[in-house]
Design a protein around this motif. Structure first.
Motif, PDB file in Angstrom:
ATOM      1  N   GLN A  22       1.445 -11.386   8.903  1.00 15.92           N
ATOM      2  CA  GLN A  22       1.109 -10.105   9.486  1.00 15.92           C
ATOM      3  C   GLN A  22       2.243  -9.396  10.281  1.00 15.92           C
ATOM      4  OE1 GLN A  22      -2.474  -8.822   9.569  1.00 15.92           O
ATOM      5  NE2 GLN A  22      -2.331 -10.385   7.746  1.00 15.92           N
ATOM      6  N   ALA A  23       2.350  -8.229  10.047  1.00 19.07           N
ATOM      7  CA  ALA A  23       3.590  -7.603  10.579  1.00 19.07           C
ATOM      8  C   ALA A  23       3.437  -7.504  12.223  1.00 19.07           C
ATOM      9  CB  ALA A  23       3.690  -6.079  10.080  1.00 19.07           C
ATOM     10  N   GLY A  24       4.513  -7.627  12.892  1.00 21.56           N
ATOM     11  CA  GLY A  24       4.470  -7.392  14.246  1.00 21.56           C
ATOM     12  C   GLY A  24       4.236  -6.210  14.656  1.00 21.56           C
ATOM     13  N   ARG A  25       4.164  -5.953  16.316  1.00 22.41           N
ATOM     14  CA  ARG A  25       4.173  -4.835  16.794  1.00 22.41           C
ATOM     15  C   ARG A  25       5.550  -3.953  16.704  1.00 22.41           C
ATOM     16  NH1 ARG A  25       2.620  -3.499  23.200  1.00 22.41           N
ATOM     17  NH2 ARG A  25       2.623  -1.203  22.841  1.00 22.41           N
ATOM     18  N   VAL A  26       6.424  -4.256  16.621  1.00 24.06           N
ATOM     19  CA  VAL A  26       7.969  -3.519  16.649  1.00 24.06           C
ATOM     20  C   VAL A  26       8.089  -3.209  15.085  1.00 24.06           C
ATOM     21  CG1 VAL A  26      10.188  -3.895  16.603  1.00 24.06           C
ATOM     22  CG2 VAL A  26       9.033  -4.767  18.557  1.00 24.06           C
ATOM     23  N   GLU A  27       7.611  -4.041  14.279  1.00 24.69           N
ATOM     24  CA  GLU A  27       7.850  -3.655  12.655  1.00 24.69           C
ATOM     25  C   GLU A  27       6.817  -2.425  12.200  1.00 24.69           C
ATOM     26  OE1 GLU A  27       7.056  -5.860   8.321  1.00 24.69           O
ATOM     27  OE2 GLU A  27       7.078  -7.011  10.148  1.00 24.69           O
ATOM     28  N   LEU A  28       5.486  -2.707  12.762  1.00 21.75           N
ATOM     29  CA  LEU A  28       4.613  -1.755  12.748  1.00 21.75           C
ATOM     30  C   LEU A  28       5.040  -0.379  13.249  1.00 21.75           C
ATOM     31  CD1 LEU A  28       1.159  -3.761  13.011  1.00 21.75           C
ATOM     32  CD2 LEU A  28       2.056  -2.783  11.088  1.00 21.75           C
ATOM     33  N   ILE A  29       5.396  -0.263  14.316  1.00 20.86           N
ATOM     34  CA  ILE A  29       5.993   0.978  15.058  1.00 20.86           C
ATOM     35  C   ILE A  29       7.238   1.673  14.296  1.00 20.86           C
ATOM     36  CG2 ILE A  29       7.059   2.008  17.002  1.00 20.86           C
ATOM     37  CD1 ILE A  29       5.359  -0.265  18.739  1.00 20.86           C
ATOM     38  N   ALA A 103      15.474   6.418  -0.935  1.00 16.83           N
ATOM     39  CA  ALA A 103      14.194   6.923  -0.853  1.00 16.83           C
ATOM     40  C   ALA A 103      13.399   6.755   0.325  1.00 16.83           C
ATOM     41  CB  ALA A 103      13.397   6.564  -2.159  1.00 16.83           C
ATOM     42  N   ALA A 104      13.738   5.705   1.121  1.00 15.51           N
ATOM     43  CA  ALA A 104      13.015   5.357   2.492  1.00 15.51           C
ATOM     44  C   ALA A 104      11.618   4.941   2.054  1.00 15.51           C
ATOM     45  CB  ALA A 104      13.051   6.395   3.376  1.00 15.51           C
ATOM     46  N   GLN A 105      11.455   4.218   1.004  1.00 14.89           N
ATOM     47  CA  GLN A 105       9.847   3.943   0.878  1.00 14.89           C
ATOM     48  C   GLN A 105       9.951   2.138   0.937  1.00 14.89           C
ATOM     49  OE1 GLN A 105       8.538   5.248  -3.016  1.00 14.89           O
ATOM     50  NE2 GLN A 105       9.506   7.427  -2.633  1.00 14.89           N
ATOM     51  N   GLY A 106      10.795   1.682   1.406  1.00 14.11           N
ATOM     52  CA  GLY A 106      10.763   0.178   1.646  1.00 14.11           C
ATOM     53  C   GLY A 106      12.011  -0.336   1.027  1.00 14.11           C
ATOM     54  N   ASP A 114       5.143  -5.794  -3.357  1.00 16.88           N
ATOM     55  CA  ASP A 114       3.800  -4.875  -3.238  1.00 16.88           C
ATOM     56  C   ASP A 114       3.452  -4.627  -4.865  1.00 16.88           C
ATOM     57  OD1 ASP A 114       3.598  -5.276  -0.559  1.00 16.88           O
ATOM     58  OD2 ASP A 114       4.641  -3.451  -0.057  1.00 16.88           O
ATOM     59  N   HIS A 115       4.441  -4.020  -5.654  1.00 17.53           N
ATOM     60  CA  HIS A 115       3.884  -3.443  -6.795  1.00 17.53           C
ATOM     61  C   HIS A 115       3.509  -4.565  -7.768  1.00 17.53           C
ATOM     62  CE1 HIS A 115       3.396   0.256  -9.296  1.00 17.53           C
ATOM     63  NE2 HIS A 115       3.998  -0.615 -10.250  1.00 17.53           N
ATOM     64  N   ARG A 116       4.082  -5.478  -7.678  1.00 23.74           N
ATOM     65  CA  ARG A 116       3.845  -6.646  -8.814  1.00 23.74           C
ATOM     66  C   ARG A 116       2.245  -6.962  -8.264  1.00 23.74           C
ATOM     67  NH1 ARG A 116       9.212 -10.337  -9.216  1.00 23.74           N
ATOM     68  NH2 ARG A 116      10.590  -8.833 -10.710  1.00 23.74           N
ATOM     69  N   ARG A 117       2.140  -7.311  -7.015  1.00 23.07           N
ATOM     70  CA  ARG A 117       0.862  -7.449  -6.651  1.00 23.07           C
ATOM     71  C   ARG A 117      -0.151  -6.336  -7.057  1.00 23.07           C
ATOM     72  NH1 ARG A 117      -0.747  -7.175  -0.425  1.00 23.07           N
ATOM     73  NH2 ARG A 117      -2.998  -7.178  -0.472  1.00 23.07           N
ATOM     74  N   HIS A 118       0.087  -5.400  -6.918  1.00 22.28           N
ATOM     75  CA  HIS A 118      -0.631  -4.197  -7.393  1.00 22.28           C
ATOM     76  C   HIS A 118      -1.234  -4.520  -8.895  1.00 22.28           C
ATOM     77  CE1 HIS A 118      -2.093  -0.085  -8.658  1.00 22.28           C
ATOM     78  NE2 HIS A 118      -0.968   0.012  -9.585  1.00 22.28           N
ATOM     79  N   ALA A 148      -5.079   4.599  -0.604  1.00 22.53           N
ATOM     80  CA  ALA A 148      -4.229   4.560  -1.898  1.00 22.53           C
ATOM     81  C   ALA A 148      -3.137   5.393  -1.466  1.00 22.53           C
ATOM     82  CB  ALA A 148      -5.034   4.835  -2.998  1.00 22.53           C
ATOM     83  N   HIS A 149      -3.305   6.481  -1.208  1.00 20.84           N
ATOM     84  CA  HIS A 149      -2.232   7.644  -1.015  1.00 20.84           C
ATOM     85  C   HIS A 149      -1.276   6.984   0.173  1.00 20.84           C
ATOM     86  CE1 HIS A 149      -0.450  11.336  -1.553  1.00 20.84           C
ATOM     87  NE2 HIS A 149      -0.075  11.356  -0.405  1.00 20.84           N
ATOM     88  N   MET A 150      -1.632   6.475   1.428  1.00 20.93           N
ATOM     89  CA  MET A 150      -0.472   6.223   2.605  1.00 20.93           C
ATOM     90  C   MET A 150      -1.259   5.294   3.317  1.00 20.93           C
ATOM     91  SD  MET A 150       0.175   9.539   4.575  1.00 20.93           S
ATOM     92  CE  MET A 150       1.131   8.702   5.536  1.00 20.93           C
ATOM     93  N   GLY A 151      -2.614   5.111   3.547  1.00 18.43           N
ATOM     94  CA  GLY A 151      -3.244   4.420   4.576  1.00 18.43           C
ATOM     95  C   GLY A 151      -2.935   2.788   4.705  1.00 18.43           C
ATOM     96  N   TRP A 152      -2.619   2.470   3.383  1.00 16.65           N
ATOM     97  CA  TRP A 152      -2.566   0.998   3.159  1.00 16.65           C
ATOM     98  C   TRP A 152      -1.025   0.688   3.739  1.00 16.65           C
ATOM     99  CZ3 TRP A 152       1.493  -1.217   0.137  1.00 16.65           C
ATOM    100  CH2 TRP A 152       2.388  -0.197  -0.487  1.00 16.65           C
ATOM    101  N   LEU A 153      -0.061   1.697   4.048  1.00 16.65           N
ATOM    102  CA  LEU A 153       1.207   1.379   4.549  1.00 16.65           C
ATOM    103  C   LEU A 153       1.217   1.406   6.146  1.00 16.65           C
ATOM    104  CD1 LEU A 153       3.180   4.144   2.718  1.00 16.65           C
ATOM    105  CD2 LEU A 153       3.488   1.696   2.251  1.00 16.65           C
ATOM    106  N   PHE A 154       0.015   1.597   6.687  1.00 19.82           N
ATOM    107  CA  PHE A 154      -0.085   1.320   8.143  1.00 19.82           C
ATOM    108  C   PHE A 154      -0.867   0.048   8.366  1.00 19.82           C
ATOM    109  CE2 PHE A 154      -0.040   6.069   7.669  1.00 19.82           C
ATOM    110  CZ  PHE A 154       0.868   6.503   8.729  1.00 19.82           C
ATOM    111  N   GLY A 155      -1.102  -0.721   7.296  1.00 22.85           N
ATOM    112  CA  GLY A 155      -1.635  -2.079   7.764  1.00 22.85           C
ATOM    113  C   GLY A 155      -0.688  -3.001   8.115  1.00 22.85           C
ATOM    114  N   SER A 156      -1.005  -4.256   8.668  1.00 21.22           N
ATOM    115  CA  SER A 156      -0.236  -5.252   8.788  1.00 21.22           C
ATOM    116  C   SER A 156       0.011  -6.276   8.001  1.00 21.22           C
ATOM    117  CB  SER A 156      -0.730  -5.926  10.087  1.00 21.22           C
ATOM    118  OG  SER A 156      -2.070  -6.561  10.052  1.00 21.22           O
TER     119      SER A 156
END
Length: 315
Positions: A22-29, A103-106, A114-118, A148-156
């Motif tokens: 699970q991502a830590g607080r600093v990573e999430l911020i 592209a600053a997408q990761g 992530d995409h292989r898991r998708h 799907a659009h961007m909410g998943w990116l905010f998860g940990s």
């Protein structure tokens, strides 16, 4: 004389877990800042453009960075690193990883995992960004679209790289580029500002280059890419048979460099070309073709007419 050895019932090795941590607080911020700040810049500068703030320098520099970083994602992160749609020499391999980072997408390894898991769990439980995980009511689909659009990116949750991208994690060149991701993001918004400032020879150009060619361009590309996750799994035509709800959405074809021909991609993930029908413009496929002609790439996987016929959806 022979003897029969006793059969030993050995336990099967367990598959590695989907998630690593699970991502830590600093990573999430940090991640949320990368998502929100460019979007706020886009919202802020569009109304301002009616009276001031954008000229040919901002447009030209922004377009150049959009093309380089966008193709870095579509050709590099996606078709090459995730799916192995072609083989590349070392210089092109590194260049594609760097371009995708702009592209600053990761970072490249995280994005690919992530995409292989998708693809492994497309539109089923385990898919990190399916819009169909919450049901089919209007409220569920609205929630699914946001997720799907961007909410998943905010998860940990963090996809397990050891399971989904061990090949990249073992590559020293790609590990080095992966560690450079914060620097690449900084360059992606900083270099356009410097270039526009030099072209216009003004501090004002430095500011507008940062806002328009840097932040706003990053945000726009973000939403084009994320629309492939959301829109292209909800609406559009499905001429090919796939095990999910991937669809083609032609209005995004140019801006996404061919990624929105999404139905063929999920029907034939390793194909170097996604837009395979007449009139389906696929800029990424043409660039891969050019790489082959230049000798930088080889063994691109082009779907044959016979394969496309087998994949065609039955009426």
């Amino acid at each position: 004389m022979t003897t029969n050895s006793p059969v030993v019932d050995r336990p099967r090795p367990q598959a590695k877990p989907l998630l690593s941590h699970q991502a830590g607080r600093v990573e999430l911020i940090t991640i949320r800042a990368f998502l929100i700040i460019p979007f706020l810049a886009l919202v802020a500068v569009v109304p301002a453009a009616w009276g001031w703030g954008i000229g040919w320098a901002e447009i030209g520099v922004g377009a150049a960075f959009y093309v380089v970083s966008g193709l870095g994602v579509t050709i590099g992160y996606h078709r090459y690193f995730t799916h192995g749609a072609f083989k590349a020499n070392r210089a092109l391999r590194i260049a594609l990883a760097v371009a995708g980072g702009l592209a600053a997408q990761g970072s490249v390894i995280t994005w690919v995992a992530d995409h292989r898991r998708h693809h492994a769990f497309s539109d089923r439980e385990g898919d990190p960004h399916s819009p169909w995980l919450f049901g089919t009511s209007a409220a569920a689909l609205a929630k699914g679209f946001w997720h799907a659009h961007m909410g998943w990116l905010f998860g940990s949750d963090r996809t397990n790289v050891a399971r989904f991208a061990p090949d990249l994690a073992d590559d020293p060149d790609i590990r080095a580029v992966d560690r450079m991701f914060p620097l690449l993001v900084t360059l992606s918004v900083g270099l356009p500002a410097v270039l526009v400032g030099l072209i216009t020879w003004s501090w004002w150009g430095l500011l507008t280059g940062f806002l328009w060619s840097g932040l706003a361009r990053v945000a726009f590309l973000h939403h084009v890419t994320w629309s492939v996750n959301s829109v292209c799994h909800m609406v559009g035509d499905r001429p090919f048979t796939s095990r999910d709800r991937s669809a083609n959405f032609w209005p995004l074809a140019i801006l996404s460099f061919g990624e929105s021909w999404h139905n063929l991609h999920h029907a034939d993930p390793t194909s170097a070309r996604h837009g395979v029908k007449r009139g389906q413009i696929d800029i990424s496929a043409r660039v891969i073709w050019a790489f082959e002609k230049l000798g930088w790439a080889r063994d691109a996987r082009w779907s044959s007419p016979e394969r496309l016929e087998r994949l065609a959806a039955k009426a």
